[in-house]
Design a protein around this motif. Structure first.
Motif, PDB file in Angstrom:
ATOM      1  N   MET A 101       0.840  -1.184   0.000  1.00 27.62           N
ATOM      2  CA  MET A 101       0.000   0.000   0.000  1.00 27.62           C
ATOM      3  C   MET A 101       0.884   1.247   0.000  1.00 27.62           C
ATOM      4  O   MET A 101       1.825   1.362   0.763  1.00 27.62           O
ATOM      5  CB  MET A 101      -0.909  -0.010   1.233  1.00 27.62           C
ATOM      6  N   MET A 102       0.544   2.192  -0.865  1.00 30.02           N
ATOM      7  CA  MET A 102       1.335   3.423  -0.965  1.00 30.02           C
ATOM      8  C   MET A 102       0.999   4.353   0.196  1.00 30.02           C
ATOM      9  O   MET A 102      -0.149   4.459   0.601  1.00 30.02           O
ATOM     10  CB  MET A 102       1.032   4.151  -2.269  1.00 30.02           C
ATOM     11  N   ARG A 103       2.001   5.013   0.693  1.00 28.94           N
ATOM     12  CA  ARG A 103       1.796   6.029   1.718  1.00 28.94           C
ATOM     13  C   ARG A 103       1.372   7.326   1.035  1.00 28.94           C
ATOM     14  O   ARG A 103       1.608   7.534  -0.158  1.00 28.94           O
ATOM     15  CB  ARG A 103       3.069   6.250   2.513  1.00 28.94           C
ATOM     16  N   PHE A 104       0.765   8.197   1.818  1.00 29.38           N
ATOM     17  CA  PHE A 104       0.282   9.473   1.291  1.00 29.38           C
ATOM     18  C   PHE A 104       1.409  10.245   0.617  1.00 29.38           C
ATOM     19  O   PHE A 104       1.247  10.770  -0.487  1.00 29.38           O
ATOM     20  CB  PHE A 104      -0.352  10.290   2.417  1.00 29.38           C
ATOM     21  N   ASN A 105       2.555  10.316   1.268  1.00 30.00           N
ATOM     22  CA  ASN A 105       3.693  11.048   0.698  1.00 30.00           C
ATOM     23  C   ASN A 105       4.127  10.468  -0.636  1.00 30.00           C
ATOM     24  O   ASN A 105       4.537  11.201  -1.546  1.00 30.00           O
ATOM     25  CB  ASN A 105       4.866  11.063   1.671  1.00 30.00           C
ATOM     26  N   ASP A 106       4.072   9.137  -0.757  1.00 28.59           N
ATOM     27  CA  ASP A 106       4.426   8.494  -2.024  1.00 28.59           C
ATOM     28  C   ASP A 106       3.454   8.904  -3.132  1.00 28.59           C
ATOM     29  O   ASP A 106       3.869   9.153  -4.272  1.00 28.59           O
ATOM     30  CB  ASP A 106       4.411   6.971  -1.872  1.00 28.59           C
ATOM     31  N   VAL A 107       2.182   8.971  -2.787  1.00 30.76           N
ATOM     32  CA  VAL A 107       1.167   9.378  -3.767  1.00 30.76           C
ATOM     33  C   VAL A 107       1.415  10.822  -4.203  1.00 30.76           C
ATOM     34  O   VAL A 107       1.379  11.132  -5.394  1.00 30.76           O
ATOM     35  CB  VAL A 107      -0.260   9.223  -3.177  1.00 30.76           C
ATOM     36  N   VAL A 108       1.677  11.698  -3.234  1.00 33.30           N
ATOM     37  CA  VAL A 108       1.938  13.108  -3.551  1.00 33.30           C
ATOM     38  C   VAL A 108       3.142  13.228  -4.475  1.00 33.30           C
ATOM     39  O   VAL A 108       3.113  13.954  -5.477  1.00 33.30           O
ATOM     40  CB  VAL A 108       2.150  13.934  -2.262  1.00 33.30           C
TER      41      VAL A 108
END
Length: 69
Positions: free
Chosen positions: A1-8
């Motif tokens: 699962m991607m972390r929020f920072n990774d998505v940003v």
């Protein structure tokens, strides 16, 4: 699962067109989620009304008393 920072960070690397598409999708998802929440609240209110748990009045003094209860 991607972390929020990774998505940003992933979004930062996209083209303008891709960012605009993501923006439109997010707006659509937020509208749908908002509609779902409104509908769920409506269903709860309907159930409360059927059970006789809702009280109504068009008199200000009575409404104030109901709020205080």
């Amino acid at each position: 699962m991607m972390r929020f920072n990774d998505v940003v960070e992933a979004i930062k690397g996209l083209s303008i067109d891709e960012k605009q598409e993501i923006s439109m999708l997010l707006q659509q998802y937020l509208r749908e989620e908002s509609r779902d929440n409104i509908y769920k609240n409506f269903q709860v209110a309907q159930q409360e009304e059927k059970q006789g748990n809702l009280k109504f009045s068009n008199q200000i003094d009575k409404l104030k008393k109901m709020i205080e209860e």
